[in-house]
Design a protein around this motif. Structure first.
Motif, PDB file in Angstrom:
ATOM      1  N   GLY A  64       0.788  -1.226   0.000  1.00  0.00           N
ATOM      2  CA  GLY A  64       0.000   0.000   0.000  1.00  0.00           C
ATOM      3  C   GLY A  64       0.816   1.270   0.000  1.00  0.00           C
ATOM      4  O   GLY A  64       0.269   2.365  -0.155  1.00  0.00           O
ATOM      5  N   GLU A  65       2.139   1.157   0.138  1.00  0.00           N
ATOM      6  CA  GLU A  65       2.980   2.355   0.123  1.00  0.00           C
ATOM      7  C   GLU A  65       3.017   2.965  -1.277  1.00  0.00           C
ATOM      8  O   GLU A  65       3.149   2.260  -2.278  1.00  0.00           O
ATOM      9  N   GLU A  66       2.911   4.296  -1.343  1.00  0.00           N
ATOM     10  CA  GLU A  66       3.084   5.012  -2.598  1.00  0.00           C
ATOM     11  C   GLU A  66       4.525   5.510  -2.653  1.00  0.00           C
ATOM     12  O   GLU A  66       4.981   6.193  -1.746  1.00  0.00           O
ATOM     13  N   ARG A  67       5.207   5.165  -3.744  1.00  0.00           N
ATOM     14  CA  ARG A  67       6.630   5.512  -3.838  1.00  0.00           C
ATOM     15  C   ARG A  67       6.904   6.161  -5.187  1.00  0.00           C
ATOM     16  O   ARG A  67       6.489   5.659  -6.230  1.00  0.00           O
ATOM     17  N   SER A  68       7.628   7.275  -5.153  1.00  0.00           N
ATOM     18  CA  SER A  68       8.068   7.905  -6.386  1.00  0.00           C
ATOM     19  C   SER A  68       9.125   7.019  -7.030  1.00  0.00           C
ATOM     20  O   SER A  68      10.095   6.612  -6.380  1.00  0.00           O
ATOM     21  N   ARG A 362     -16.329  17.897  -3.835  1.00  0.00           N
ATOM     22  CA  ARG A 362     -15.805  17.883  -2.473  1.00  0.00           C
ATOM     23  C   ARG A 362     -14.443  17.214  -2.375  1.00  0.00           C
ATOM     24  O   ARG A 362     -13.876  17.132  -1.276  1.00  0.00           O
ATOM     25  N   SER A 363     -13.925  16.725  -3.483  1.00  0.00           N
ATOM     26  CA  SER A 363     -12.628  16.045  -3.440  1.00  0.00           C
ATOM     27  C   SER A 363     -11.871  16.300  -4.733  1.00  0.00           C
ATOM     28  O   SER A 363     -12.465  16.327  -5.817  1.00  0.00           O
ATOM     29  N   ALA A 364     -10.563  16.479  -4.613  1.00  0.00           N
ATOM     30  CA  ALA A 364      -9.709  16.678  -5.775  1.00  0.00           C
ATOM     31  C   ALA A 364      -9.465  15.333  -6.457  1.00  0.00           C
ATOM     32  O   ALA A 364      -9.841  14.275  -5.943  1.00  0.00           O
ATOM     33  N   TYR A 365      -8.812  15.376  -7.608  1.00  0.00           N
ATOM     34  CA  TYR A 365      -8.569  14.146  -8.365  1.00  0.00           C
ATOM     35  C   TYR A 365      -7.700  13.181  -7.568  1.00  0.00           C
ATOM     36  O   TYR A 365      -6.683  13.558  -6.985  1.00  0.00           O
ATOM     37  N   GLU A 366      -8.108  11.917  -7.563  1.00  0.00           N
ATOM     38  CA  GLU A 366      -7.358  10.860  -6.903  1.00  0.00           C
ATOM     39  C   GLU A 366      -7.411   9.602  -7.769  1.00  0.00           C
ATOM     40  O   GLU A 366      -8.269   9.471  -8.652  1.00  0.00           O
ATOM     41  N   VAL A 367      -6.481   8.692  -7.532  1.00  0.00           N
ATOM     42  CA  VAL A 367      -6.414   7.464  -8.315  1.00  0.00           C
ATOM     43  C   VAL A 367      -7.340   6.439  -7.667  1.00  0.00           C
ATOM     44  O   VAL A 367      -7.216   6.133  -6.479  1.00  0.00           O
ATOM     45  N   ALA A 382      -2.783   9.074  -4.520  1.00  0.00           N
ATOM     46  CA  ALA A 382      -3.048  10.511  -4.489  1.00  0.00           C
ATOM     47  C   ALA A 382      -4.333  10.799  -3.729  1.00  0.00           C
ATOM     48  O   ALA A 382      -5.148  11.644  -4.140  1.00  0.00           O
ATOM     49  N   CYS A 383      -4.517  10.112  -2.632  1.00  0.00           N
ATOM     50  CA  CYS A 383      -5.768  10.203  -1.874  1.00  0.00           C
ATOM     51  C   CYS A 383      -6.045  11.635  -1.431  1.00  0.00           C
ATOM     52  O   CYS A 383      -5.165  12.324  -0.900  1.00  0.00           O
ATOM     53  N   HIS A 384      -7.277  12.077  -1.680  1.00  0.00           N
ATOM     54  CA  HIS A 384      -7.648  13.415  -1.250  1.00  0.00           C
ATOM     55  C   HIS A 384      -7.648  13.479   0.274  1.00  0.00           C
ATOM     56  O   HIS A 384      -8.253  12.647   0.951  1.00  0.00           O
ATOM     57  N   ASP A 385      -6.977  14.479   0.791  1.00  0.00           N
ATOM     58  CA  ASP A 385      -6.929  14.716   2.228  1.00  0.00           C
ATOM     59  C   ASP A 385      -7.222  16.188   2.438  1.00  0.00           C
ATOM     60  O   ASP A 385      -6.453  17.048   1.997  1.00  0.00           O
ATOM     61  N   ASP A 386      -8.319  16.501   3.077  1.00  0.00           N
ATOM     62  CA  ASP A 386      -8.726  17.896   3.211  1.00  0.00           C
ATOM     63  C   ASP A 386      -7.633  18.712   3.895  1.00  0.00           C
ATOM     64  O   ASP A 386      -7.314  18.483   5.062  1.00  0.00           O
ATOM     65  N   PRO A 387      -7.055  19.696   3.185  1.00  0.00           N
ATOM     66  CA  PRO A 387      -6.006  20.508   3.803  1.00  0.00           C
ATOM     67  C   PRO A 387      -6.579  21.567   4.739  1.00  0.00           C
ATOM     68  O   PRO A 387      -5.837  22.166   5.512  1.00  0.00           O
TER      69      PRO A 387
END
Length: 668
Positions: A64-68, A362-367, A382-387
């Protein structure tokens, strides 16, 4: 300042304090794109505004880790046709993934084994020393022979139109890294523009899309087929579908070897299936007055993906998009459940899994990944997380308005909104009309913190999908034929004035803003109407005559023939409509923002317009950004641009901004 209740304060529009500052909006600009699977892993590109605006390639590991995949400054982005195309492909091998990608800085193809110890990207293609050099897009790893097929864009001279494009094969062993002669050309160069090839399941045929000037890809394209011989060469190419008045936007192969393609032959981009041997077998799979594709601004955009089961994942809709699963035998579509209301033009499939990019108001683009076996959809990247507290987000409304001659005009209205503040009852809010770029494009209804930056301060926003926009069928987008600078301007004005007439907006505090083609619409609106008190113009088209005479890139060098008219027949129209020729009619204050590396709408146009405005007494400001091209990507640029725009409105609308006002000096 009075009290409405214990929690709500009354303050004038534009004076509300907001936690959404320009830095926050800039940091969350952009969207993931170009999704795909490498083995069972989901991979995608992702914007990095705070890392110089680069595009990172990201993978989701099994845990589940997202890695560049690549560290900065590697920038996975193609410049083919300037707007780019799919910049990467990958495959899974026993020893680990193999990645092939385009690096933005030098536009070379590279191969990389990210899991190999001490591995570094190794170049596969040479650099070019003529014009814009050599550029690549849509890499496709051909099974077996150790080569990658792609679109090759090769400049043959110094002009932006001295260019050719073919499908080419690049060896993976690096033998072409310094040798252009080691690159095999596969297609015959019959079309000026081509997409990357799609290889049939048995490897015996290739399919791609081509078109030529003066057509744009949404006007008319050809679906081309060729046999692939055992030595990897192509047989004679033949046009299977499409034509001057039919836009084929995507082609794929079904698992059973039949062709799948999207076409707007009925006036809507729908899906079709056919046996590749016989065009007479073409059949629609789901005939609807909906779009199952869109404008091909970049090569490699995908709106559908065939599954091993025979089902097809489809991005479809009218004015908005959903992700559905189409049964080609029955024509039934079952949409994925979830909170998302807009799906982007990128979708991929692996077994029963479908990958896409989605957002909502209510949410930005996510995969998002859909398991077609269970029907369950989940966010995997790229999970949306409310800033900030989401109560500061705008609450948009989908509206239609009556334009001139009874035309329907589609728009999204974002009223001022703040959880702790309201305006006095007698005050109407200022509104800014946002004109999207393209002009063959569309404003999606999704969370955009740049919009929230204004609405949370008490400034309304109206996004207008004027005539010419996509998502509403071919007849709607054809409204702009020979009418650019007329229909778009009229439709934006119709929405602005309707909001004022109905008491939603303050008639004296209307503004317009837009970038690229939207910058053109904003500038023409200031020159030809008295609707707006001011405007913000981003990297615009301002001089049609120069634009049509080589002062832009190849893709759009003859775009104006359809949306303005053939220059040889109506040269006066080019001069009459251009803001450059109407500078004396611009009396409202404006802000002009320009990237100095822009080759689509070059700074020379902005500079000539400013020279015409000099000494006319119109308050204005010009900010040029080094290192920025067509569309701003760096966080510091976006911060400066947003703050300058807010300052313009504060000065013109006489807003009492909360906190220290951003600085912008308006010259005359």
């Amino acid at each position: 300042m009075g009290e409405v209740n214990d929690m709500t304060q009354t303050r004038a529009y534009g004076s509300w304090p907001s936690p959404i500052d320009a830095g926050l909006a800039a940091a969350h600009d952009g969207a993931p794109g170009y999704v795909g699977f490498v083995g069972g892993e989901a991979w995608w590109t992702e914007p990095r505004p705070t890392e110089g605006g680069r595009r990172a390639l990201v993978r989701r590991l099994p845990d589940g880790e997202e890695r560049s995949v690549l560290p900065a400054p590697w920038n996975v982005r193609s410049r083919v046709v300037e707007y780019g195309g799919r910049p990467w492909t990958g495959t899974d091998r026993p020893e680990g993934p193999l990645l092939v990608f385009v690096n933005f800085a030098d536009q070379r193809l590279y191969a990389y084994e990210p899991d190999a110890p001490d591995a570094t990207p190794r170049p596969l293609t040479p650099t070019g020393d003529v014009g814009g050099g050599l550029r690549w897009a849509e890499p496709l790893l051909r099974p077996g022979p150790g080569e990658v097929w792609c679109v090759l864009e090769e400049f043959t001279g110094p002009a932006s139109t001295d260019v050719r494009r073919v499908i080419a094969a690049v060896p993976l062993d690096g033998s072409a890294a310094e040798d252009r002669g080691a690159v095999r050309e596969l297609s015959d160069g019959a079309h000026r523009f081509v997409t990357g090839p799609r290889l049939s399941p048995d490897g015996a045929r290739a399919a791609w899309i081509g078109w030529d000037h003066p057509r744009m890809p949404w006007d008319g394209t050809d679906l081309v087929l060729a046999d692939v011989w055992d030595d990897g060469t192509f047989g004679a190419a033949r046009v299977f579908a499409g034509g001057p008045e039919e836009s084929v936007a995507q082609v794929e192969w079904a698992r059973d070897g039949r062709l799948l393609f999207s076409s707007d032959r009925t006036g809507w981009w729908n899906l079709y299936r056919a046996a590749p041997e016989d065009p007479g077998t073409v059949r629609p799979l789901c005939p609807r007055e909906e779009e199952f594709a869109g404008p091909l601004w970049q090569t490699g955009l995908t709106w559908f993906a065939p599954l091993d089961s025979g089902l097809i994942a489809v991005v479809h809709g009218k004015g908005a998009t959903a992700l559905g699963i189409l049964d080609p035998e029955t024509g039934e579509v079952v949409d994925a459940a979830g909170p998302w209301t807009e799906w982007a033009s990128t979708v991929a499939a692996h077994g029963p899994r479908v990958l896409g990019v989605a957002a909502s108001p209510r949410s930005a683009y996510e995969v998002v990944e859909l398991d077609t076996g269970t029907g369950h959809a989940r966010v995997v990247g790229a999970c949306h997380d409310d800033p900030v507290d989401p109560t500061y987000y705008p609450e948009p409304r989908i509206r239609t308005f009556a334009g001139p001659a009874g035309r329907t005009v589609h728009a999204h209205i974002y009223p001022p909104h703040h959880p702790g503040h309201v305006a006095p009852d007698e005050e109407l809010p200022p509104y800014v009309v946002w004109a999207h770029g393209g002009p063959t494009g569309r404003s999606p209804l999704v969370l955009d913190l740049a919009i929230a930056y204004f609405t949370s301060r008490g400034i309304g926003v109206a996004e207008v999908n004027y005539g010419g926009s996509t998502g509403y069928g071919r007849a709607y987008r054809d409204r702009l034929r020979e009418q650019w600078g007329v229909v778009d301007v009229e439709d934006c004005a119709a929405v602005a004035l309707a909001l004022a007439d109905e008491g939603t907006a303050d008639r004296d505090r209307l503004a317009i803003r837009g970038g690229s083609a939207g910058g053109w619409t904003a500038a023409v609106s200031l020159a030809t109407t008295d609707v707006y008190a001011c405007g913000t113009i981003f990297y615009p088209v301002l001089d049609l005559t120069a634009f049509a005479s080589g002062e832009t890139h190849d893709l759009e060098s003859r775009y104006l023939e359809s949306i303005v008219g053939p220059y040889g027949e109506v040269p006066g129209r080019y001069a009459e409509r251009s803001p450059l020729g109407q500078a004396e009619r611009v009396t409202a204050p404006f802000l002009l923002l320009q990237g100095l590396d822009d080759v689509v709408c070059p700074p020379a146009q902005s500079e000539r317009f400013l020279a015409e405005m000099a000494g006319r007494g119109v308050p204005h400001a010009y900010i040029a950004f080094e290192g920025e091209g067509h569309g701003f990507r760096r966080a510091d640029t976006m911060v400066r641009a947003l703050e300058a725009e807010l300052s313009l409105y504060a000065q013109v609308f006489r807003l009492d901004l909360a906190g220290p006002p951003p600085t912008l000096e308006l010259a005359k």
